[in-house]
Scaffold this active site. Structure first.
Site, PDB file in Angstrom:
ATOM      1  N   SER A 247       0.843  -1.211  -0.106  1.00 16.83           N
ATOM      2  CA  SER A 247       0.069   0.007   0.029  1.00 16.83           C
ATOM      3  C   SER A 247       0.910   1.302   0.111  1.00 16.83           C
ATOM      4  CB  SER A 247      -0.890  -0.229   1.242  1.00 16.83           C
ATOM      5  OG  SER A 247      -1.696  -1.075   1.169  1.00 16.83           O
ATOM      6  N   GLY A 248       0.581   2.030  -0.881  1.00 15.23           N
ATOM      7  CA  GLY A 248       1.271   3.423  -1.087  1.00 15.23           C
ATOM      8  C   GLY A 248       2.507   3.351  -1.957  1.00 15.23           C
TER       9      GLY A 248
ATOM     10  N   THR B 220      -1.401   2.039  -8.156  1.00  9.43           N
ATOM     11  CA  THR B 220      -2.710   2.497  -9.008  1.00  9.43           C
ATOM     12  C   THR B 220      -2.251   3.507  -9.949  1.00  9.43           C
ATOM     13  OG1 THR B 220      -3.999   1.985  -7.014  1.00  9.43           O
ATOM     14  CG2 THR B 220      -5.010   3.581  -8.824  1.00  9.43           C
TER      15      THR B 220
ATOM     16  N   ASN C  95      -1.093   3.861   3.855  1.00 10.73           N
ATOM     17  CA  ASN C  95      -1.628   4.540   2.547  1.00 10.73           C
ATOM     18  C   ASN C  95      -2.894   4.944   2.925  1.00 10.73           C
ATOM     19  OD1 ASN C  95      -1.638   5.361   0.427  1.00 10.73           O
ATOM     20  ND2 ASN C  95      -2.107   3.422  -0.662  1.00 10.73           N
TER      21      ASN C  95
ATOM     22  N   SER D  79      -5.464   3.030   0.104  1.00 12.46           N
ATOM     23  CA  SER D  79      -5.206   1.697  -0.218  1.00 12.46           C
ATOM     24  C   SER D  79      -6.503   1.003  -0.846  1.00 12.46           C
ATOM     25  CB  SER D  79      -4.755   1.004   1.254  1.00 12.46           C
ATOM     26  OG  SER D  79      -4.475  -0.229   0.846  1.00 12.46           O
ATOM     27  N   SER D  80      -5.979   0.210  -1.884  1.00 13.98           N
ATOM     28  CA  SER D  80      -7.097  -0.673  -2.550  1.00 13.98           C
ATOM     29  C   SER D  80      -7.186  -1.683  -1.891  1.00 13.98           C
ATOM     30  CB  SER D  80      -6.615  -1.042  -3.910  1.00 13.98           C
ATOM     31  OG  SER D  80      -6.384   0.306  -4.759  1.00 13.98           O
TER      32      SER D  80
ATOM     33  N   GLY E 161       0.088  -6.211  -2.566  1.00 12.50           N
ATOM     34  CA  GLY E 161       1.259  -6.897  -2.411  1.00 12.50           C
ATOM     35  C   GLY E 161       1.215  -7.634  -1.014  1.00 12.50           C
TER      36      GLY E 161
ATOM     37  N   GLU F 293       1.707  -8.680   2.590  1.00 18.87           N
ATOM     38  CA  GLU F 293       1.503  -8.088   3.625  1.00 18.87           C
ATOM     39  C   GLU F 293       1.996  -8.788   5.017  1.00 18.87           C
ATOM     40  OE1 GLU F 293      -2.578  -6.986   3.904  1.00 18.87           O
ATOM     41  OE2 GLU F 293      -2.375  -5.388   2.442  1.00 18.87           O
TER      42      GLU F 293
END
Length: 1508
Positions: free
Chosen positions: A159-160, A164, A210, A213-214, A438, A440
């Site tokens: 995330s971050g 995207t 993030n 975050s998706s 990704g 985690e």
């Protein structure tokens, strides 16, 4: 790739582990067996095992390499240092083979993503330019088009990290390559990109790492047709994190849509009964309600706008937000114990309010909603049992309802977006872009992290297979043996998780199906099943946690919520409740189930369903050719210019980059091209370089002499096993060390000898100085003695001379006094005489000048009056003309105001001059009268004095004895003397006044002359303005008349025009150039015969048909003749002149309808089909431009005022102006040829076909010019691609024997460019046409090469390009000005860039010197790019100082924040650099006087008019 103990010696550079920086570099200062002592760059000294140290490449470039497979040592610290070096230079993209690593810069870099950058990567080979997502997208698109294989691009990262944004960039490039316009105005790719805000609103949330975050995986399929154009798209989503709807940990947030809705406008809040998000249970579990820099109210409006764009109607939007609001109200329903045992009811009035509001929003029954939350219906064979739920179970039922509703809502939005975008069922290929979460690993890892990490394990296996495949292809391509290399896979971890029946997911599904199972029993089951598995372990201090050893590291999972989160069933009561909703949208989310499934709650596992989706995704990826982008977040602060080594290293491990490196290290991690290998290690065997002329043989012989084993020799590279590079570097360091000792010995010897020579020279100098000092003392004594004698002599002489001069001066003074007295008497008399003469002359001069000024003033007044009369007459004419032209009314009014203002100024000047003249006249009259009075008084006094003197004389003569009374006469004399003095003083004052008056008169005269000059300039300006206005009137009149004719013709051709009050026109056949026959018959017939009677006669019809056939033959003969290359006459194209003469004779310009022009346009179009032949295209460009010029001079629209008088054309500065400058006739022949020019070009009133033909001809001129320019660019691009390659000056390319390895000489490429330009110049000169092609060299050569390729930004390449530019400069000087133009000036960017590359000692140059003196034309982005990419391959010198780099980075950051686009590339302007007006101004009618028509037509009897 560990370093062997034998490879490390004192002085070796190594990497060692560090607790703070992960890895730190240092120098080995001591070696003791297995232990080595390292002095780190930080200053501390550490002792480590030799096996734990990694070698460091001392020759690694300071700005890193763009492909990490080029690193000499491919290991963790080498990769980390390379990424850090490039990140410090703002190079955020790096390759590892064909894998792109993207480091998030956390700042805007718009110059990297504009249209110019996409154009540079279009069609470029992968790896040819700097790393970029556009290169990955282009490679995928090219493979799809060329090989017909679908492609996929996998974007991963935590995330971050920027997944995207990278996905958006890929979508933009694919849209750029294969975009097409949709029928509704929006393209497919636009719809896909526009769906991102909607999906982000409902699928993204703030996490610890993030703010956006998706929380779901997204696979975008972009579908293409046979031609490679985008034909459709689809979005697939995976594993939405449903538990976040009900459970949020601090400081995270729930999904964005909840906070947006709470910040909606007041009317929406009132409608949904919402308020502050802190009052809702699903949102207040965390203390984070707002994001920095984000306004949720604006985001709400933007989201609704985005929903409209993707096709979600306003009613559907209202329904969506009703559901979202209902979920929030459901979360605020709390339960308490009821009256029954283990029953539950809403806790208080607040809970009842939220229950009623939720039922109202979902439009379902309130009682049924309460029952579905507090009760369960169990259906058996015999009866139906209703069971109460305790408060805790009711809360779980509430959360289950909220999660399933939100999940169905998200799926509906995705399906709606897919329907709006539209899929292409006939699509042949697709490119899939996977934006997936990704790996985690947090302090608390639950079921979501378990599924995410399973996804990454599967993708890592796919990635490993791809990397292994790439390694195989590389080895096969280089023809080396690789069969014995073993690669490790992660299949054991995947079997541990998903294998049936004994995998973790299978055990979890089994536990979920038993009602009494808990997370503790599930954990015990795992411990029992996998106690001997090497990838599974149990933490020591936990009873329910388990640890899995993933490829990226160990992750410990907490099983507390595994069972609840894995259940994916729909409660039957919830299904029935929402299926019966009165809201069609809500009922559509829950379609009715089959009868047997509606009676009970059917179990469904999220893990199993996710595993199926994952398997489907992998099947899709396996059917495509994969490409990988690994996104990396440099720091957890989300700020720019911060590079955290440990964090990035962990992400590289999680992203599989280190796994790919491990796979590479299993084979041959070090791969060096032959020339680089020889250049680096040739000193180990100098005899190899001197005795061989083949690179392959030289490399083999060198490795054999060194005694290295296990290497492989490929076709273009040397492949070394792990550790061999360090061994070679150690030997190289030893050789360099010995060489350094020899150099030091020689240097010390040189310094000692130099010191001895300096001492000896100093001794000699001291001796010479001492001897000189003694000689100077003796000489000084001799000088003093001679000086004393000279002083005595000069003193005696001085005394004698002074006595003589005193006597002489006395005599001279007496004589001077006597002569001066006599001279002063004479001077006094002459002054009096001269004063009288001056007074007389000034008076006469004044009278004469006064008379002259009066005459001059009268003449000027008369001229001004006459010019004013003429100007007013012209003004009246202009006003009359202005009534017909409305477009120039404002300009005329302005000119009239200027004329009135200038007239008023002239009148004011006249009045001022008249007043001044009158004042001067009055003053002069006063002075003159005063002078006359004084003169009369003076005369009277003089006469009186004379009379008195005569009377005194007579009295003295008569009475000489009267001498006793002389007092009377003496008094009278004194009186007369005093009066005389008074008169003299008065005369002097009058002279002063006269002088002042004359000065004032001269100043006034100068002022009047200046104002007269201004008045004359104003009159000339008025005349110029009148001329310009007259020209504008004529030009606009011609345009209006031409447009009027075109409009009339359009109205005549329209159906509405046919139905009119006029009598019908007899049908006339569509003849080819037969129009002139009708006009001729009309002019020759008597007026009494009507056209109907004429056309009705049979004899006339036969005559007309014969004329038609004859005219057909004439037109065919003309077209057949001009289609051939009939050359030029007197420097002008014969074909254009012949066509013009024929059209003029046939009166085609005056015809209402004709097909001659259509046939000519078709002939020109077919003639230029062969676009590759520049000579042919130049010939037709000359003909079309000459014919367009003749039409421009001849044609005038019907109804326009006659021909405009010919004027002198302005100086030619355009392309065609230079083209014809050298071919004009001399000025002396202009007057002689003026009359004859009228015979060549005759003005006619043009009809609609002729005007249309002129417009089509102008379009063809621009088209042909563009084709010639594109051909030149295409021809030069292939040559420039060879020129931009960096010259190979190393020992690997040119050995000491002086023989090369068979490469072409680089100078031949530049000569090829010169030859191409000379060829074009000859063609242009022969056809009188020129295309400035050399100017485009700057676009091709300067920035796509110097600014995108590091190997071109070197010192040797700068010298090479500089030599080529010198040849181009010589060519520009030799070519004529009208052909070369400003081509040399257009190369100023590349000239300054190359000049900077070849400057020595760049580190001493300041930023101001670079921008002001060296490279003033280059932008900050371009200078920064050159300075960061520069490396010296000859002398290994440094680039500019770090201070200059930091200054450029600051300025570049400010520019990128202020400007939308700050690209460092140049704009390739594709516009045509001339217009029709330039064409008409560059030629003259007299240029066609001596042109002869085509000889082939002169012998044809039908073309005898060409002899005229």
């Amino acid at each position: 790739m560990k370093a062997a103990t034998a490879s490390l010696v004192v002085g070796s550079l190594v990497w060692v582990e560090d607790s703070d920086l992960a890895w730190i570099d240092g120098e080995v200062v001591e070696v003791k067996g297995e232990d080595i002592k390292v002095l780190c760059t930080s200053g501390k000294t550490v002792v480590v095992k030799a096996s734990n140290a990694y070698p460091k490449d001392p020759e690694a470039p300071p700005c890193g390499v763009d492909d990490m497979t080029k690193l000499a040592y491919l290991h963790e610290p080498g990769v980390l240092q390379n990424l850090r070096s490039r990140y410090d230079m703002n190079e955020i993209y790096t390759y590892t083979g064909n894998i792109l690593i993207a480091v998030n810069p956390f700042r805007k870099l718009p110059h990297l993503y504009d249209t110019h950058m996409m154009a540079q990567y279009k069609g470029a080979a992968f790896g040819e330019l700097s790393p970029h997502p556009f290169a990955v997208a282009d490679a995928a698109y090219r493979l799809m088009i060329n090989e017909g294989i679908s492609q996929s691009i996998l974007v991963s990262g935590e995330s971050g990290a920027g997944k995207t944004e990278s996905t958006k960039l890929l979508m933009r490039y694919l849209a750029y390559m294969g975009g097409r316009a949709a029928a509704e105005g929006r393209t497919v790719e636009q719809q896909v990109l526009e769906s991102n805000p909607v999906l982000e609103a409902f699928g993204n949330a703030k996490t610890v790492r993030n703010n956006n975050s998706s929380r779901f995986g997204k696979f975008v399929e972009i579908q293409f047709d046979q031609r490679g154009r985008i034909s459709g798209a689809a979005i697939r989503t995976y594993l939405l994190e449903r538990s976040r709807v009900c459970q949020v940990s601090d400081p995270e947030r729930n999904y964005h849509c909840f906070y947006m809705l709470c910040a909606a406008p007041p009317e929406d809040l009132q409608r949904y009964k919402l308020g502050n998000p802190r009052t809702f249970h699903y949102l207040n579990q965390s203390n984070c309600f707002e994001l920095d820099g984000v306004d949720d109210s604006k985001e709400y409006i933007a989201t609704r706008r985005a929903m409209e764009i993707v096709g979600i109607s306003s009613d559907e939007q209202d329904a969506i937000f009703r559901v979202v609001a209902a979920i929030l109200h459901l979360g605020n329903i709390e339960f308490a114990k009821g009256k029954e045992i283990d029953s539950s009811v809403p806790k208080d009035e607040k809970s009842w309010f939220h229950l009623r509001t939720a039922a109202e929003l979902l439009m379902c029954d309130e009682k049924l909603l309460e029952d579905s939350l507090c009760k369960r219906v169990i259906v058996t064979r015999d009866e139906t049992i209703t069971k109460w739920l305790d408060p805790e179970s009711a809360a779980l039922s509430r959360d289950a309802l909220a999660k399933i509703v939100y999940s169905r809502l998200f799926d509906w939005i995705v399906d709606k977006i897919n329907c709006s975008i539209g899929q292409d069922p006939d699509s042949k290929f697709l490119i899939g872009v996977l934006d997936i979460y990704g790996f985690e690993s947090f302090k608390t890892n639950s079921f979501e992290q378990f599924c995410i990490n399973l996804t990454n394990e599967k993708l890592q296996q796919h990635f490993n297979q791809h990397v292994f495949k790439m390694e195989q292809e590389e080895y096969t391509k280089e023809e080396i043996n690789w069969s014995y290399i073993e690669f490790v896979d992660n299949q054991d971890v995947l079997d541990l998780i998903e294998k049936k029946p004994g995998g973790i997911i299978a055990l979890l599904d089994e536990a979920c199906m038993f009602p009494r199972s808990t997370h503790e029993t599930f954990a015990q089951k795992l411990y029992t099943t996998f106690k001997n598995h090497k990838r599974f372990s149990k933490p020591k201090l936990s009873r329910s946690d388990f640890t899995i050893c993933h490829y990226a590291g160990d992750v410990t999972y907490q099983t507390e919520l595994f069972l609840d989160k894995n259940k994916d069933y729909v409660v039957a009561e919830h299904q029935a409740l929402l299926s019966a909703s009165k809201n069609s949208f809500v009922s559509g989310l829950f379609p009715p189930l089959a009868e047997e499934s509606s009676k009970s709650s059917k179990f469904s596992s999220i893990g199993s369903r996710f595993k199926q989706q994952l398997q489907s995704l992998l099947e899709t990826l396996s059917s495509t050719e994969p490409h990988y982008i690994r996104c990396v977040k440099p720091n957890n602060l989300l700020k720019p210019s911060i590079f955290e080594n440990k964090n990035i290293l962990q992400q590289l491990r999680c992203g599989g980059v280190m796994e790919a490196i491990r796979i590479s290290c299993a084979g041959y991690p070090t791969r060096k091209p032959f020339d680089e290998f020889l250049d680096r290690f040739g000193l180990l065997a100098p005899d190899v370089l001197g005795g061989s002329s083949d690179e392959v043989a030289a490399c083999k012989k060198l490795l054999e002499e060194v005694g290295l084993q296990g290497y492989q020799i490929g076709k273009t590279k040397v492949f070394l096993r792990a550790g061999q590079m360090a061994e070679l570097d150690t030997r190289r360091s030893e050789v360099l060390g010995r060489s350094a000792s020899i150099i030091q010995r020689k240097v010390r010897s040189y310094l000692a000898r130099r010191s001895f020579i300096v001492l000896r020279r100093s001794a000699l100098q001291i001796q010479s100085v001492c001897r000189g000092q003694l000689a100077r003392r003796v000489y000084e004594g001799m000088r003093r003695e001679a000086a004393s004698l000279k002083i005595q002599k000069d003193l005696r002489m001085h005394l004698a001379r002074r006595g003589y001069k005193e006597l002489c001066c006395s005599a001279v003074s007496i004589q001077t006094g006597m002569r001066g007295m006599a001279a002063r008497n004479e001077l006094r008399f002459r002054r009096q005489t001269k004063a009288a003469i001056i007074i007389q002359s000034q008076c006469r001069k004044y009278l004469a000048r006064l008379h002259y000024l009066k005459l001059k003033q009268a003449a000027i007044t008369t001229q001004c009056a006459w010019r004013g009369k003429v100007a007013r007459k012209e003004l009246r004419k202009l006003k009359m003309a202005a009534r017909e032209t409305g477009a120039l009314q404002a300009a005329k009014n302005k000119l009239e105001k200027q004329v009135e203002e200038l007239t008023w100024r002239i009148q004011l000047e006249k009045r001022m001059r008249v007043d001044l003249e009158e004042a001067k006249t009055q003053e002069n009259a006063k002075l003159q009268s005063a002078l006359q009075d004084i003169q009369l008084q003076f005369k009277e006094t003089k006469e009186l004095l004379v009379k008195e003197r005569e009377a005194a004389k007579k009295a003295a003569e008569v009475v000489p004895v009267i001498q006793e009374v002389p007092v009377v006469d003496h008094a009278m004399l004194e009186k007369l003397t005093s009066e005389n003095e008074k008169l003299k003083a008065m005369v002097t004052s009058l002279e002063l006044k006269i002088d002042e008056t004359e000065k004032k008169f001269e100043e006034t005269n100068k002022l009047s002359e200046e104002r007269l000059k201004q008045a004359l300039e104003a009159e000339s300006k008025i005349v110029q303005l009148k001329t310009v206005m007259h020209r504008l009137e004529e030009k606009i009149s011609d345009m209006e008349s031409e447009n009027q004719v075109l409009r009339q013709q359009t109205l005549l051709s329209s159906p509405a025009r046919k139905i009119s009050d006029h009598p019908p026109i007899p049908p006339i056949p569509n003849l080819e150039n037969g129009h002139h026959m009708d006009e001729g018959n009309k002019s020759n017939e008597p007026q009494s015969v009507t056209p109907v009677k004429k056309l009705g006669t049979e004899s006339d019809g036969k005559l007309r048909r014969s004329n038609i056939e004859r005219q057909h033959e004439n037109v065919d003969a003309l077209i057949n003749c001009v289609t051939k290359d009939i050359g030029f006459s007197q420097g002008k194209p014969i074909a254009a002149f012949t066509i013009y003469k024929c059209l003029l004779h046939w009166k085609s310009f005056e015809a209402e309808r004709t097909n001659v022009f259509d046939r000519l346009i078709q002939m020109i179009g077919s003639a230029i089909e062969n676009e590759e032949n520049n000579g042919h295209m130049a010939y037709w460009l000359s003909n079309t431009s000459a014919l367009l010029f003749l039409l421009q001079k001849s044609l005038k629209a019907a109804g326009s005022s006659g021909a405009t008088p010919s004027r002198k054309p302005p100086p030619a500065t355009s392309l065609f102006g230079r083209m014809t400058m050298g071919f004009r006739s001399s000025p002396s022949s202009n007057n002689l040829a003026a009359a004859a020019a009228l015979a060549v070009v005759r003005q006619v009133e043009a009809k609609y076909p002729a005007l249309l033909f002129k417009q089509q001809l102008a379009a063809y001129v621009e088209k042909i010019y563009g084709i010639i320019r594109d051909n030149l660019k295409k021809e030069l691009s292939s040559l420039l691609s060879l020129c931009i390659q960096a010259p190979r000056t190393s020992k690997g390319s040119v050995l000491r024997s002086g023989r090369s390895f068979g490469k072409d000489s680089p100078s031949t490429h530049w000569q090829s460019i010169i030859d191409s330009l000379n060829t074009l110049l000859k063609v242009a000169y022969s056809c009188l046409v020129f295309s400035e092609g050399s100017g485009c060299i700057d676009i091709f050569l300067s920035f796509p090469s110097l600014l995108l390729r590091r190997e071109c930004c070197t010192f040797s390449n700068g010298e090479y390009v500089k030599a080529g530019l010198a040849e181009l400069e010589l060519w520009c000087c030799q070519a004529k000005e009208e052909y070369a133009g400003s081509s040399w000036d257009e190369l100023k960017h590349i000239r300054q860039a190359v000049g900077f590359l070849v400057i020595h000692q760049k580190y001493r140059i300041s930023y101001d010197e670079i921008t002001n003196d060296l490279c003033p034309i280059l932008s900050v982005q371009q200078l920064y790019r050159i300075c960061t990419l520069y490396w010296d391959d000859n002398y290994n010198t440094r680039s500019v100082s770090p201070g200059v780099i930091s200054s450029m980075r600051v300025l570049m950051t400010e520019d990128s924040n202020d400007a939308v686009g700050s690209s460092f590339l140049l704009d390739d302007n594709s516009s045509i650099p001339f217009s029709v007006d330039d064409l008409s101004n560059s030629l003259q009618e007299k240029d066609f006087l001596e042109v002869k028509p085509a000889e082939e037509l002169l012998v044809n009897p039908a073309f005898q008019f060409l002899h005229e």
